[in-house]
Structure formats: C-alpha cells, structure tokens
Design a protein around this motif. Structure first.
Motif, PDB file in Angstrom:
ATOM      1  N   TYR A  20     -15.581  11.630 -20.987  1.00  0.00           N
ATOM      2  CA  TYR A  20     -15.362  11.766 -22.211  1.00  0.00           C
ATOM      3  C   TYR A  20     -15.440  13.102 -22.989  1.00  0.00           C
ATOM      4  O   TYR A  20     -14.904  13.576 -23.418  1.00  0.00           O
ATOM      5  N   THR A  21     -16.496  14.067 -22.393  1.00  0.00           N
ATOM      6  CA  THR A  21     -16.778  15.414 -22.970  1.00  0.00           C
ATOM      7  C   THR A  21     -15.530  16.333 -22.495  1.00  0.00           C
ATOM      8  O   THR A  21     -15.047  17.162 -23.354  1.00  0.00           O
ATOM      9  N   TYR A  22     -14.935  16.240 -21.428  1.00  0.00           N
ATOM     10  CA  TYR A  22     -13.753  16.938 -21.084  1.00  0.00           C
ATOM     11  C   TYR A  22     -12.475  16.616 -21.941  1.00  0.00           C
ATOM     12  O   TYR A  22     -11.872  17.501 -22.709  1.00  0.00           O
TER      13      TYR A  22
ATOM     14  N   VAL B 159     -12.490  15.229 -24.937  1.00  0.00           N
ATOM     15  CA  VAL B 159     -12.733  15.517 -26.463  1.00  0.00           C
ATOM     16  C   VAL B 159     -12.910  17.092 -26.536  1.00  0.00           C
ATOM     17  O   VAL B 159     -12.488  17.558 -27.570  1.00  0.00           O
ATOM     18  N   LYS B 160     -13.000  17.892 -25.681  1.00  0.00           N
ATOM     19  CA  LYS B 160     -13.062  19.364 -25.619  1.00  0.00           C
ATOM     20  C   LYS B 160     -11.587  19.732 -25.483  1.00  0.00           C
ATOM     21  O   LYS B 160     -11.077  20.813 -26.189  1.00  0.00           O
ATOM     22  N   TYR B 161     -11.108  19.470 -24.520  1.00  0.00           N
ATOM     23  CA  TYR B 161      -9.619  20.138 -24.265  1.00  0.00           C
ATOM     24  C   TYR B 161      -8.490  19.294 -24.573  1.00  0.00           C
ATOM     25  O   TYR B 161      -7.598  19.582 -24.440  1.00  0.00           O
TER      26      TYR B 161
ATOM     27  N   LEU C 218      -7.157  16.860 -23.151  1.00  0.00           N
ATOM     28  CA  LEU C 218      -6.475  16.186 -21.936  1.00  0.00           C
ATOM     29  C   LEU C 218      -7.671  16.600 -20.761  1.00  0.00           C
ATOM     30  O   LEU C 218      -8.408  17.344 -20.866  1.00  0.00           O
ATOM     31  N   ARG C 219      -7.391  15.833 -19.629  1.00  0.00           N
ATOM     32  CA  ARG C 219      -8.182  16.283 -18.497  1.00  0.00           C
ATOM     33  C   ARG C 219      -7.422  15.580 -17.031  1.00  0.00           C
ATOM     34  O   ARG C 219      -6.597  14.734 -17.192  1.00  0.00           O
ATOM     35  N   ASP C 220      -7.871  16.248 -15.895  1.00  0.00           N
ATOM     36  CA  ASP C 220      -7.385  15.721 -14.736  1.00  0.00           C
ATOM     37  C   ASP C 220      -8.212  14.844 -14.243  1.00  0.00           C
ATOM     38  O   ASP C 220      -9.464  15.157 -13.774  1.00  0.00           O
ATOM     39  N   TRP C 221      -7.901  13.470 -14.374  1.00  0.00           N
ATOM     40  CA  TRP C 221      -8.670  12.472 -14.255  1.00  0.00           C
ATOM     41  C   TRP C 221      -8.965  12.042 -12.742  1.00  0.00           C
ATOM     42  O   TRP C 221      -9.880  11.166 -12.319  1.00  0.00           O
TER      43      TRP C 221
END
Lengths: 352, 352, 352, 352
Positions: B109-111, B113-115, B117-120
């Motif tokens: 969640y934090t990645y 909301v910060k970025y 997008l994220r590499d999940w």
C-alpha cells in the motif's frame, strides 16, 4: 559525514560545550516564507530547561534563543538559520575533580582514548546540554510540518508503567514528570524523591506519537522512515533502545495477530506497525518508544580509574537529573519533528 | 541522501528487485590491497540462502556472486567493487493476484500511494531479497576489520528465550535455526512446524556481538556508533526494535546497577553499556539486539483492500519463511560489519 | 563522500574498468512514472561510441546498455536503476608494457603512489571508458527535465576556432567532429589527419548550452549551479578548465560592458552571465565551456620512469582518439543534464 | 546536500547575511590536538578586511573572530569549532532603494524568483561578506596541512597581465593589490583609479599555488582533486571560470608539448598538468587560476526592472570594490586550503 549534523534536505548542525560560552544550531534547507521569530522556539526550550522542578537538575539556565540569520521581516528566507543560546550557570569548579577521573557510564574514557584530550568541564560536548540546540532546531521543523502533531510522554519510570486506560491528556500537560497518568505520576514522585535521597537514579521509557503524517513519507531500504527515526532517537544522550509500533513485543506475536487489517478509506483496524510499512508512512500515527538508562551521575561511589590508569572510585557531585528521561521528552519530540520535516521535503523532491 | 546507499567512507549502494533479472551491490571507498575473490563472499551468501532447511522459504536461488570491478590480480584496487547476483527462481505467477491487492504488513500500500505504481512481483524492491546484496557487501566489510569477530544468533523465538547458561558455540554453528542453545532449538523446531502447518508465522529476537572492536570508533552526537547501528539494523526488513547493551532493560535499572565499573587495564567489571559510551566504542564487545516481527506473508486470511480501494481479504500464497529472523542472522552480522568498517576508516581520518 | 557518485537527490554511481568484464551506473532518486527503456539511452551511447569515424579510437564496442532494475512495465518505479554495459573489445595485450611504465599525462603514477597497486589494463578505472556510464545516466536525467534542451559542440580545435556567425545546427548534427561550422570542420579534419599521422594529438574546447532552464534552479553559496557544473565538467577525463558565460573573457570586461540589462518580461538584453546569477538560474540559456587537453596517449616518445623508479621513455601504442574532446561532447551534455535534473528536484524540495 | 556547507570529512558550514547581526562558520571534523586560538585566524581575516586601501570598499569592519566552541586549553578537541564575526558597519539605508529594484549582475532577481522574498539589505546572503566566514574556516584548514604552503595573487587585471619574469615575492607581500610584479602594480593602480572615477569596475584573474602537496591526495572520477577545486573556486562570488595547470591554453597544445616528462626521483620536467593527474596530486605544485568578472555594483546607470516587473534603471550607490578580485585572493587561498585539508583526511581514511 559531519558528526555534528543531522538530516538530508532539512538539515541542522549543532555546536558547543556544556561549559563553553554558548551553544548553537544552524538549520539549513528550511523552506522560505515561514513566519519565524524567537517566540516560536522559546516555549519548546522552556519545556526542556533545567531547574523547572525538583525532579530535574538545579542548574539555572535561561536558555534564551537568539536568531542570528536566515529571517527577514519575520519570515524565513531559505538561508541558514543560526540559533545561539548563551551558557550562563557554568560551575566548572564542580567538575574539577573530573579532569582526571573517568565517570562510569559517561563518555569520559572514550573521548580521551579517541581524541587524546577532552573538555572535561561538565562533560564538554558529550553533555546533554547539546540537546537544547536540537530542541531549538526542532521548533523550526514543526513549522515545516503544520499538518503533524508530535507529542511525547513517559510510559514507564523505574520499571513502573502507566495504566494506558488512564491516559489523560490534561494530566500530561500539567505534569512536571511528563506523565499522562495521574496515579502513576504520584507513584513516580515518590520513587524519584527516594532515588534522589539515596544518591541513585532511575531509567524510564518515553513514547512519542506523530499524528497527521500523510501516507508516503519515507523511502525504501536505507532511507526507511523507521530507520532514520532509530538513528535520530539513539543519538539522544542516554538512549539505549528504540522500537517502532509494537517493537520488541511484536517478536512475541503470531503473524495473524500482528497484521494490521485494512478497510475502505483506507483505514486500518489496528496499528501494530506504528504507522510505517516498508519504511514509508501509512497514514496512521507514527508511534515509537525510546528506552533511557538511569542517569550515570550518581552519589553512590563507583569503582573507576583515572587518566593515568590508576584505580580509584568516584562520586559524581554536581547538579543532576534523577531521571534524564523526564527532560528527554521535548528532545524526542524535536527529533521526531526534524526527521518528519526532512522526509516531507524528500518526498516532495522525488514524487512532486 | 541516496535512499539506496549506506555508509560514509566505506559505503555501498544496492539495487534490484525480487523478480528482476538480478540484484547487486556496489561497494565504494574500500581500502586498496585487500585480498578479495568471490570465495570471500560466497560463504556468507550461502548462510543467508533460501531453501537450506524446511524452516526457510523453498525458493531456490544459487545466489552466486560475481565481482565485476574493483579488483586486480586478486586484490582490491580502491575502486568501486560491483557485485552481481542473478535471480533464478522467480515465480512471478505466484504473485499475480498481488498485482491489485495490498498485503497487510507489507509495503504494497505505501509504495503504491507514494510512487503511484509498484513492481508487485514478489514485493519488488521491498522484498527481503535485497538483503542478499547487503550480505555480499558485508563480506567485504569483514576484510576491512580483521581485528573484529562478528557473530549473531537468535535469543528468543515466538516468545521462547534461550537459556543463556546453555550457550554453546558448537551448537550454534550446527543449528539451521541459528540457535545457540540445543534445548531451545528443539522446542523452536516444534513451534515452527506448528506455525507453518497452521499457516501462521513467528517473530524472534536476534542478538549480535562484535568482539575485538578497539576503543575509539564512533563519534559524538549524530555520528554515534550506537545511533548508526540503530539505523543499520532498523533498515532490515521486518525489524521493529533495536537495543544496545541492556537496552530496554536498562530503563528498569538503578544508576548504581547500570554503572560499568572500571579497573586498571582498563577492564570493565560489566557491560551494561554494550561496548559504547557517548557514541564511541569502549573496547568491550559491542552488543545489540534486533526484534523481528512475524512474517507478514501468512496463509491465514486477513482483511484488506485492493488498489481500487475495495474491501477484500487475502491469503498470501507463495514460498515464505515461517520466521524471517532465522535468515536475518547473516544480515544483522553484515550490517554490523559494514558500520564498523566505516567507522574504522572515519576514525583513522580524523584521529590519524 | 563516495568517490564514484555524483549528485544529491538525482544521484548516480558508476563502476567498472576499461578492460574488466563490464562497466555500469546505478541511478538513484529518479522520480517514478517516467517512461524508460533502453531505447531512451542507446542513442546517446551511440553518439559517444568509439570507432564511429576515423577521428576516434578504433576500439570496437557495441556499448549496448541493459536495464537491470528500477523499471516496471516500461516506467520508472522510483527505485535504483542499474545500467550495465559489457566490455567486448579489450585488447589488454596492447597495454602489457604499461604494467610497469608510467604514461606521462595519465593517472598511472598517481594511482600507483596512492593505492600501492593499479589495474594497468587500458588505464583501468582512469580510462575514459567510464564516461559511457555517465552518458547512460545522463540519458535518464534528460527524461527528468523535458523542458530543457541540452546541446554541446566544439568551438575550437587545435587552437582553430569556429566562426560563430557560421553556426549551422544542421551541419552540427551531421558532423562526426561535433563541429557547427562547415568551414572549420573541413580545416579540423586536415589538422586531425596530420596530427594522427605525426603520432601527435590536439586539444579542443567544448561549449554546452542548456535552453529552457526555468529561473530559480540552483542555490546560494556552496550549492551554486555554476559551482556544481564546474565540479561536473572538471570531473571529465582530460578537462583542464571550465567557464560560465563569458568566463575568462569577463575578466577583461568593464562593469558596464558585463552587465546584462533587464527589460520587462523579464528579458535580458545580453547573457554575459551564462544564465546564472548568484548561483541560481535566471531563465536565460545556461552556457559553459570546457577546455580539453590533447590526448596524452601519443606515438611520440616521451621521457618517463617505470614503477621501480628507473628512467625510460614511452610510446603509447594502442587505439586512441587524436582529440578526446570530439567524443567528450555527449559526456558534457550528460553532465549538464545530470546537474540540472538534480537541481530541479532540489528546488522542488525546498521551494515547493 | 546542505547548500551552505562544503567538504566531506573536514567540513564547514557558513551562515549570516551582509547586514544581519553577525556571520559565522562552524568547522566540523577537525583533527584533535591542533593548537588553535583566534590569533591563528585573525591575520587571514585582516588580509580580506574591507577598507584597507583606496582600492577596496570603504565599509569599515573590524572582522574580529570569536571561537565559541571546539577548543580546550588552546587545542582543538575534534568537536565542531564555531566561529563568529559581528557585523558592525551596516548602512542598510544605502540599500533601501534596492528593496524593489534588481541590480543586474547580482542575485537580486534570481533570489526573488526562487524564494519569493529576499533580504535586500546589502545583498543579504548573496553578499561577498559571507566569504569572511570562509577565510576564517580556511585558517583552521591551514593548520591541518602544515606541510603545504598556499599562496594566491593576481596575474591579470583589466586585461593587463603581469610579466611572469618579474615575479617578486617581496613585492607581492607589500602590494595592496596582491600583485607580484611592481611594474604591473603601478599600471593597475592607474587603471583602478580611472575605473573608480568613471563609476566603472574591472575584472581580474587570480592564480593560486599550493606547494608541498604530497602525491596521492584526491580520488578518481567524481572525487577528483581538480573537480573539487573547481567546485570550491566557482562557489566564490563573481568567479566565472576556473582552470588547472595550463587550463584553457592546454587546448591549444599538441600532445607532445603538453606531456610532463618524468625523471628519477620522481621529478617532472614541466607542470602543464598543474600538479594533478587523473584527479590525484602528483607531488608537483597544485596550480589553478580563477577568473573574476568586474564588480557588478557600478555608478554607471544600467537598464533593469523592479520587483513589480516595471522597467527602470539603476545606479548602484553604496561602498564597493572597483575590482573584487583583489580581496578575493585570501578567499581563493582559503578554499584551496579547505579542499586540501579535506583530501588529506580522505586519503588517510582509505589508504591508511
């Protein structure tokens, strides 16, 4: 790289010794246009000031802060803000016997062996007097993060914890011990008086909560918000442990107990994590605790050596706090604010 | 300033995601002339490698390190040392349902909301896979401080502590759980098997001791050795608390109990301080403990939301450690070595 | 602090030797969400690639860049971006006689005296091969500052300047010499052929212009934009001088000649300052020039010593550029972009 | 990262505005045990002090330095050294018309556009008054490198160069213009008087030589000694160019002319390189030159705008140097000493 600076973008450096003419901080990287005068700083220094009750050292310092640069017509200019606090009540004489003898639990021996000499007057640079400069810098950090409320308090003193169900914000504001539980405060007064009379001292645990931190502050890996808070808190004199959220207790939880379930909003159904996931704030309150050892300066004789290596024993006279954690409360708050202000700017830089 | 670098003079940067083609570290500032080949690094990686026992994740990675720069004819040249470890056993498919759902206790969640997008895939950069790069860098740090022996081990798992009187170095070397007490190890195996079968996980506490650290490493105020160790340890995935010496327990001691008396030598009659006074090493062993929360990836369903904010619940399949602290042991050791190597150079710089 | 890193917030580290298996860069602090694939980087590497004309070294390197981390589904994630370029055409044999003999003008002697050993294969880390990694990092920096156009070119070669009235952008794009003046380019080809045949080499001056830089980037005192550009440019191999705006010529102007008058807009009636006032961009094009010495590797014998201190002379065989400044053009551009991207983020951090 | 700090290990931060109550520097990372009192610093400040001759501004400042921390019994303790210089002769009234009008060539416009406000009194933080703090810090740097002699002087003023064959060290020591050639000094006096009477100003070039630098200081790639010197020098107010050794002239040399041949010793038969090879000192004198533009504050009217964007013109009254480079000499020396002291410590750290 500087041993006396802290922070990345919102950054400060402190200088000064316990018994030198003055101490100070220079805050660099502050956003421009913030209203700032000494009245924004002085109240926080007053909270840390020695001599405010019988539970703190009787050294008398007005701790009046002067702003020497970085503001114009009442506003920050983005230039470095130089803060100066004069030392007034230095009684170096009290310390003259320390010139040669190492006080156990203090930095006397390690400074001497590292640097080959040391300013022994009141502990010199290793004195907690340095923390006044942090509190002054922290007051400016608070202006950078108006969306955040930072509050610290003691949750345990001498092994005697507060009753969390009895947490009373008004009691906290009125307490010279920074204790949020009236009953605990009364017990602690008794313990402290007894310790002081016995020439002993007590340790304690300070908890700090930052509310209003938006999700997204912090960074992965080595810039983790919790890691930087650990650095900040462990840099405070007498700190021996730092924990985030449930901290050491989380090592005794099972995975399903420790999980902070999420619901739409998002809201979290618990905060075992202490408001930080993967090093980045989650939007929940950031919660940490710092353990402070008992004051090392005690009237009980302790075996030690002198700077010639000869065995002796020492009784540390002078004016000392029976429990340093009481006055550590505004310092913990300041360091929390300083880390958060820095990460607010860092986040804005990378993520716009 | 770099979110992915650590250290001042002896410094390293890591890069790479759990399911990318490779991960790596670049070590900068290493003294020249040290003998270095991959055989100096590989054994430490092997200690951290997954799949070594039924108590760790079954992901299979050879974790073979390549040295791409910084050595010549078997010696370090003072130039940056680039270390590369290929990822082999990525089963991103296992994670495909994570593309949209946030795992509680993880950085999902934090990645996001910060970025934005994220590499999940396997947690991307937030995966503990990154720590292999630290272990590789730490192996080089060990070469910089041959005078120091660094050893970590578990002292508590699932709330069940070791018996310190039963500390057995040989048992430790043989233990897949990094447990120094044979009886505790047997109990822990039972607990871990039970937790794994229940789809749950356990937390634990790791202790690390660095022997042979000479007095004088570290620095005052914001460069305190204990503060930098706190930063280092709290940057490890799943760490929730750090303490030095007696740590939180020291908050329950009286001043005279906590004092480490000195005798000629100098020798100390106890080590409540954990080998650090005023932020500078005293010559005693440096001792710290790190609390690790239970693995967040569990088979028990947990309430959560997806990236559209909709409520759902999650069961984290994939291959996970029932207790991440077991494999954290070589990581804690690496971070200890990295901090000490850095401060050895810093001390030499300022004090000659 | 790292000797192999550059930048504050947008930051990169390079590693690798001329004749090692590979070289690389790790870019840290990149904003998330930028479209990035190797096709954004490769064209700039191709501009720097050796062997493109008879005026550059005949070493053949494909210089194909691989992105090993930091992107997901074609976008940057905010995580470190690891870039790797394999070395292919190492002919270390060409350099075997250099194992013991110091090439004047090179880093051979100073590396040896500093580190006590050196990787002599092709100059090791001191080779300009390292600059390929900068060019790769610079390509990412360009994506961070789409509002800025960065272009460099030669304005003088072997003491023969271009005619600024003959500046022809199309000629520049087509010129293997990075020369914007067709007539000068023709003269330079002759000079270069002559120098190469004579076993000699030539110096040159590169100018770089960044258009579209908004006012406000940079910082006072030690973070001045021009100071950081000077650092960046002087870190390029063979650079011996840097000047901003009128540079050294401004030392020959009178105050009223040097003043850049302002009119409403604001517009400036001239740009002697080179787009920077008080260390902060003014909104005018940022203009600088870098002086490059002639290639130190020449076929003319030069007196020198070997690593035992014995006198000898040396002829530097191998494959070398007759004028290193020609291939320095994309490197100068990369460093300009890297400094500007960093200061864009720094400005956003402090001033919102 | 700090905009107001310089250096890595031997590091300083400055603060203060031209017309604030004081300016200062804090020096951090200084080795312990060096003899230091204000008499080690004051002579260098006196060399920079305004009002010493008719060729410098008539602002009268005693520039008395106070040491507020970091020494004990006359020796440095390794703690931060806080230096404070009070401002005395502020005539902010002289500048009141500058509150709204931008002086071309100054930072007025860029500070306003960046920060949204500025301290216009005497240029605030952008004033060269800040350089007094550098000179004070530089005096301490000199104590760290007793093996090195640093000397700067003007080699050209208003386009009129010195005759290098007439270099006379005694003439230099006596010259209020910091000119080593008596004949040139006489010509320059005439030029300066004429410029002053005409309300104009002149530029100049300062050369600085550091003798006694041992081989091995500096570092590869981004920590190159020449790159850091370029950063240091370009950070000085009014600097527009920096060159090392032959600098821009080396771009006009052929490879065989530029090579500094070596003989046993080692000795070098020439010093085109300026004492630095591959970013590392060679043992030869380190030589650089800095170009200073003519003073921007002139009595000749210049077209400009005010802070509302309206067109106007400005005549800069107040007390100004007709050629800022004259007083820049001790500043250039200070920055040279500061960079070298830092790299001495850096070298000791990595290479022992």
């Amino acid at each position: 790289m500087s041993f006396n600076s802290f922070g990345h973008l919102f950054r400060f450096m402190t200088w000064g010794e316990s018994h030198g003419p003055a101490i100070g901080a220079v805050v660099d990287g502050c956003p421009p246009g913030l209203s700032l005068s000494s009245t924004d700083i002085q109240p926080w220094l007053d909270k840390r000031r020695p001599g405010a009750s019988r539970f703190t050292t009787q050294r008398r310092e007005a701790d009046l802060v002067q702003i020497l640069s970085g503001t114009f017509e009442g506003k920050t200019t983005g230039m470095p803000i130089s803060l100066l606090i004069e030392n007034q009540d230095q009684r170096s004489k009290d310390y003259s016997e320390l010139a040669k003898t190492y006080r156990p639990g203090h930095a006397d021996y390690t400074y001497d062996v590292k640097y080959g000499l040391r300013d022994w007057r009141g502990g010199g640079r290793s004195s907690a007097r340095e923390t006044a400069a942090r509190v002054a810098a922290g007051a400016i950090a608070r202006l950078v993060i108006p969306e955040v409320a930072v509050r610290a308090y003691l949750v345990e003193l001498g092994g005697d914890p507060v009753d969390r169900d009895a947490f009373d914000p008004e009691a906290l504001e009125a307490s010279p011990l920074n204790c949020p539980d009236r009953a605990a405060a009364a017990r602690w007064e008794t313990s402290l008086d007894a310790a002081r009379k016995a020439g002993s001292s007590l340790g304690a645990i300070v908890e700090c909560v930052a509310s209003g931190v938006p999700p997204g502050w912090g960074a992965p890996v080595y810039g983790k918000l919790d890691a930087e808070l650990a650095l900040a808190m462990m840099s405070i004199n007498a700190a021996k442990g730092v924990e985030i959220g449930d901290g050491f207790a989380s090592a005794r939880l099972r995975g399903e107990e420790n999980a902070d379930a999420m619901r739409a909003g998002p809201t979290f159904l618990s905060n075992h994590a202490g408001g930080i996931l993967g090093g980045i704030s989650s939007g929940q309150p950031v919660v940490l605790r710092v353990a402070f050892k008992p004051t090392s300066s005690i009237l009980t004789p302790v075996l030690t050596i002198d700077s010639d290596g000869k065995e002796t024993e020492i009784v540390t006279k002078g004016r000392h706090d029976p429990c340093v954690a009481i006055r550590a409360v505004p310092i913990v708050e300041a360091m929390m604010a300083l880390v958060l202000a820095d990460h607010k700017l860092l986040h804005r830089a990378q993520c716009g």
